[in-house]
Design a protein around this motif. Sequence first.
Motif, PDB file in Angstrom:
ATOM      1  N   HIS A 239       0.159   8.595 -11.785  1.00  0.00           N
ATOM      2  CA  HIS A 239      -0.481   7.658 -11.271  1.00  0.00           C
ATOM      3  C   HIS A 239      -1.511   8.782  -9.882  1.00  0.00           C
ATOM      4  CE1 HIS A 239       0.924   4.403  -9.444  1.00  0.00           C
ATOM      5  NE2 HIS A 239       1.360   4.600 -10.080  1.00  0.00           N
ATOM      6  N   ILE A 240      -2.617   9.714  -9.750  1.00  0.00           N
ATOM      7  CA  ILE A 240      -2.539  10.336  -8.190  1.00  0.00           C
ATOM      8  C   ILE A 240      -4.153   8.791  -7.915  1.00  0.00           C
ATOM      9  CG2 ILE A 240      -3.744  11.585  -6.801  1.00  0.00           C
ATOM     10  CD1 ILE A 240      -2.390  13.374  -9.184  1.00  0.00           C
ATOM     11  N   LEU A 241      -3.741   7.840  -7.209  1.00  0.00           N
ATOM     12  CA  LEU A 241      -4.507   7.017  -6.509  1.00  0.00           C
ATOM     13  C   LEU A 241      -5.892   7.916  -5.467  1.00  0.00           C
ATOM     14  CD1 LEU A 241      -3.029   3.626  -7.752  1.00  0.00           C
ATOM     15  CD2 LEU A 241      -4.762   4.682  -9.432  1.00  0.00           C
ATOM     16  N   GLN A 242      -6.763   7.678  -5.279  1.00  0.00           N
ATOM     17  CA  GLN A 242      -7.593   8.376  -4.391  1.00  0.00           C
ATOM     18  C   GLN A 242      -7.401   6.953  -3.309  1.00  0.00           C
ATOM     19  OE1 GLN A 242      -8.312  11.302  -4.439  1.00  0.00           O
ATOM     20  NE2 GLN A 242      -7.526  10.914  -6.145  1.00  0.00           N
ATOM     21  N   PRO A 243      -7.262   7.511  -2.020  1.00  0.00           N
ATOM     22  CA  PRO A 243      -7.141   5.985  -0.810  1.00  0.00           C
ATOM     23  C   PRO A 243      -8.753   4.673  -1.057  1.00  0.00           C
ATOM     24  CG  PRO A 243      -8.491   8.337   0.322  1.00  0.00           C
ATOM     25  CD  PRO A 243      -8.189   8.903  -1.778  1.00  0.00           C
ATOM     26  N   THR A 244      -9.164   5.091  -2.200  1.00  0.00           N
ATOM     27  CA  THR A 244     -10.499   4.243  -1.915  1.00  0.00           C
ATOM     28  C   THR A 244     -10.506   3.061  -1.996  1.00  0.00           C
ATOM     29  OG1 THR A 244     -11.565   5.700  -3.649  1.00  0.00           O
ATOM     30  CG2 THR A 244     -12.588   3.752  -3.514  1.00  0.00           C
ATOM     31  N   HIS A 245      -9.844   2.307  -2.488  1.00  0.00           N
ATOM     32  CA  HIS A 245      -9.164   0.828  -2.707  1.00  0.00           C
ATOM     33  C   HIS A 245      -7.935   0.627  -1.969  1.00  0.00           C
ATOM     34  CE1 HIS A 245     -12.347  -0.506  -4.157  1.00  0.00           C
ATOM     35  NE2 HIS A 245     -12.216   0.387  -5.575  1.00  0.00           N
ATOM     36  N   ALA A 246      -6.384   1.532  -1.334  1.00  0.00           N
ATOM     37  CA  ALA A 246      -5.471   2.020  -0.495  1.00  0.00           C
ATOM     38  C   ALA A 246      -4.288   1.163  -1.775  1.00  0.00           C
ATOM     39  CB  ALA A 246      -5.637   0.857   0.364  1.00  0.00           C
ATOM     40  N   GLN A 247      -4.467   1.358  -3.094  1.00  0.00           N
ATOM     41  CA  GLN A 247      -3.888   0.516  -3.664  1.00  0.00           C
ATOM     42  C   GLN A 247      -2.451   1.711  -4.334  1.00  0.00           C
ATOM     43  OE1 GLN A 247      -3.691  -2.888  -5.457  1.00  0.00           O
ATOM     44  NE2 GLN A 247      -4.723  -2.425  -3.616  1.00  0.00           N
ATOM     45  N   GLY A 248      -2.454   2.943  -3.595  1.00  0.00           N
ATOM     46  CA  GLY A 248      -1.092   3.200  -3.975  1.00  0.00           C
ATOM     47  C   GLY A 248      -0.061   3.170  -4.602  1.00  0.00           C
ATOM     48  N   GLY A 249       0.875   2.281  -2.726  1.00  0.00           N
ATOM     49  CA  GLY A 249       1.733   1.474  -2.236  1.00  0.00           C
ATOM     50  C   GLY A 249       1.846   0.668  -3.538  1.00  0.00           C
ATOM     51  N   THR A 250       0.983  -0.035  -3.181  1.00  0.00           N
ATOM     52  CA  THR A 250       0.948  -1.541  -4.301  1.00  0.00           C
ATOM     53  C   THR A 250       1.599  -1.107  -5.440  1.00  0.00           C
ATOM     54  OG1 THR A 250      -0.829  -2.304  -2.531  1.00  0.00           O
ATOM     55  CG2 THR A 250      -0.728  -3.038  -4.913  1.00  0.00           C
ATOM     56  N   MET A 251       1.036  -0.006  -6.236  1.00  0.00           N
ATOM     57  CA  MET A 251       1.399   0.078  -7.092  1.00  0.00           C
ATOM     58  C   MET A 251       2.330   0.399  -7.340  1.00  0.00           C
ATOM     59  SD  MET A 251      -1.421  -0.883  -9.581  1.00  0.00           S
ATOM     60  CE  MET A 251      -0.877  -0.276 -11.049  1.00  0.00           C
ATOM     61  N   ALA A 252       2.880   1.312  -6.812  1.00  0.00           N
ATOM     62  CA  ALA A 252       4.561   1.492  -6.838  1.00  0.00           C
ATOM     63  C   ALA A 252       5.578   0.024  -6.898  1.00  0.00           C
ATOM     64  CB  ALA A 252       4.666   2.887  -5.863  1.00  0.00           C
ATOM     65  N   VAL A 253       5.020  -0.927  -5.933  1.00  0.00           N
ATOM     66  CA  VAL A 253       5.549  -1.515  -4.956  1.00  0.00           C
ATOM     67  C   VAL A 253       5.677  -2.965  -7.197  1.00  0.00           C
ATOM     68  CG1 VAL A 253       5.818  -4.026  -3.842  1.00  0.00           C
ATOM     69  CG2 VAL A 253       4.986  -2.369  -2.943  1.00  0.00           C
ATOM     70  N   GLU A 254       4.198  -2.969  -7.434  1.00  0.00           N
ATOM     71  CA  GLU A 254       4.380  -3.555  -9.207  1.00  0.00           C
ATOM     72  C   GLU A 254       5.250  -2.709  -9.655  1.00  0.00           C
ATOM     73  OE1 GLU A 254       0.309  -4.207 -10.261  1.00  0.00           O
ATOM     74  OE2 GLU A 254       0.122  -5.603  -8.586  1.00  0.00           O
ATOM     75  N   GLU A 255       5.293  -2.096 -10.085  1.00  0.00           N
ATOM     76  CA  GLU A 255       5.984  -0.750 -10.656  1.00  0.00           C
ATOM     77  C   GLU A 255       6.831  -1.097 -10.942  1.00  0.00           C
ATOM     78  OE1 GLU A 255       2.351   2.228 -11.148  1.00  0.00           O
ATOM     79  OE2 GLU A 255       4.433   2.836 -10.129  1.00  0.00           O
ATOM     80  N   GLY A 256       7.726  -1.312  -9.773  1.00  0.00           N
ATOM     81  CA  GLY A 256       9.225  -1.301  -9.192  1.00  0.00           C
ATOM     82  C   GLY A 256      10.234  -2.538  -9.785  1.00  0.00           C
ATOM     83  N   VAL A 257       9.203  -3.102  -8.616  1.00  0.00           N
ATOM     84  CA  VAL A 257       9.622  -4.880  -9.803  1.00  0.00           C
ATOM     85  C   VAL A 257       9.563  -4.950 -10.722  1.00  0.00           C
ATOM     86  CG1 VAL A 257       7.239  -6.377  -9.238  1.00  0.00           C
ATOM     87  CG2 VAL A 257       9.553  -7.391  -8.481  1.00  0.00           C
ATOM     88  N   VAL A 258       8.636  -4.955 -11.654  1.00  0.00           N
ATOM     89  CA  VAL A 258       8.646  -5.043 -13.211  1.00  0.00           C
ATOM     90  C   VAL A 258      10.020  -4.009 -13.922  1.00  0.00           C
ATOM     91  CG1 VAL A 258       7.349  -4.559 -15.217  1.00  0.00           C
ATOM     92  CG2 VAL A 258       6.578  -5.152 -13.514  1.00  0.00           C
ATOM     93  N   LEU A 259      10.480  -3.343 -13.370  1.00  0.00           N
ATOM     94  CA  LEU A 259      11.562  -2.876 -13.841  1.00  0.00           C
ATOM     95  C   LEU A 259      13.088  -3.909 -13.369  1.00  0.00           C
ATOM     96  CD1 LEU A 259      11.174   1.194 -12.647  1.00  0.00           C
ATOM     97  CD2 LEU A 259      11.253   0.627 -15.132  1.00  0.00           C
ATOM     98  N   GLU A 260      12.669  -3.422 -12.094  1.00  0.00           N
ATOM     99  CA  GLU A 260      13.694  -5.057 -11.888  1.00  0.00           C
ATOM    100  C   GLU A 260      13.610  -5.990 -12.985  1.00  0.00           C
ATOM    101  OE1 GLU A 260      14.897  -7.739  -7.915  1.00  0.00           O
ATOM    102  OE2 GLU A 260      12.898  -6.897  -7.661  1.00  0.00           O
ATOM    103  N   ILE A 261      12.471  -6.297 -13.222  1.00  0.00           N
ATOM    104  CA  ILE A 261      12.747  -7.600 -14.063  1.00  0.00           C
ATOM    105  C   ILE A 261      13.635  -7.671 -15.762  1.00  0.00           C
ATOM    106  CG2 ILE A 261      11.803 -10.041 -15.158  1.00  0.00           C
ATOM    107  CD1 ILE A 261       9.576  -9.838 -12.346  1.00  0.00           C
ATOM    108  N   LEU A 262      12.668  -6.718 -15.590  1.00  0.00           N
ATOM    109  CA  LEU A 262      12.843  -5.660 -17.225  1.00  0.00           C
ATOM    110  C   LEU A 262      14.154  -5.500 -17.523  1.00  0.00           C
ATOM    111  CD1 LEU A 262      10.224  -3.880 -18.088  1.00  0.00           C
ATOM    112  CD2 LEU A 262      10.702  -6.296 -19.226  1.00  0.00           C
TER     113      LEU A 262
END
Length: 352
Positions: A239-262
């Motif tokens: 996902h290419i996220l624009q800096p509008t809400h500064a969520q690029g790093g946040t989403m990557a962390v969410e994805e990492g933790v979901v992979l960890e749990i699964l």
Amino acid sequence: MVNGANLEPMWKDSFDGLMDKYGSTINHYHRVDLHRTLREMAQESSGAAKGKPATIRLATKVREVDVGDGVIGFDDGTSVRKDLVVIADGIKSRFVSYITGQDEPLVRNGRSVYRCLVPFNEINKEARLREIFQRQAPGFWVPFTPTSATYVVTYPCHSNSVLNVALIHPSLPHQISSPDSWHEPATIENALEAVKAHHTTIHELIAKTPDVRAHTLFRREPLSRLTRGKAVLVGDAAHILQPTHAQGGTMAVEEGVVLEILFSGLSDRRQVLRRLEAYNELLSKRVQLTQYLSDSLPGRGDIARRKAESLALETGDDLPADDSMQFSEPWRDFFYRRDVMQDAEDAVKGMI
């Protein structure tokens, strides 16, 4: 948020109480510090680390990926077979089409960013700059011009030794950087041209940086899926996220933790495909919605906002009002109230 022309306050919000509400505070990191910490965590063999330490192979270019069999082919002619392949090669990823099955072109979105770091020991030498930043609580200080949607986003990082500055603005004629260039050299004069309508104090701030880098912002339509076979896309590749809400790093962390749990404790490789399908179900629509919202400038009622509203009807999400200011409480609630860890844990329980 302050008026870029006169630095008068336009909007202010407090980050007090975030720990009680979301279980965490908002943190600002220098990119190098974050990368170093993640690498150390991946390679450590004691402490909080789980499992076998990672082996990081540098300067090893991937030529192709067989997502069905989990085979990664390298430029030197060698290959490895893995049970799970995580594709995290950023905006310029060459493997997105391997997952979606179709061409996914990058498109310039008409905006660019100048980035620089300004040492606080230089800021503190100037009375006007010192007055601004010594009185600021931790967070963002953002001069902006609403008519042109030009933002000067600032926040301290690297143990408060430097101020990160990002000048987000409509692209100028000479800004033609390619997707391959994250850190194209630029000059202070280039950056000043982008904020020529801003107060002279902003010019003084930028003039104190030792180095300016530039890149053009690109976008890609939200992907139809994030997984195929034994492979999954994460981060900017997904996902290419624009800096509008500064969520690029946040989403990557969410994805990492979901992979960890699964995948935590999983020993049956026959379960990989099922776990990846669960990943896609958990995050695909959330990623698409966040991407549309990042493409939309608040208060504009643009096509990206309308697409987000249409998708939210499908997902059942309540969106903040279109004119809600970035980083305000409605947006914080939208992005941070969902507990993706709990969602992933529930998904694993449903498979047992």
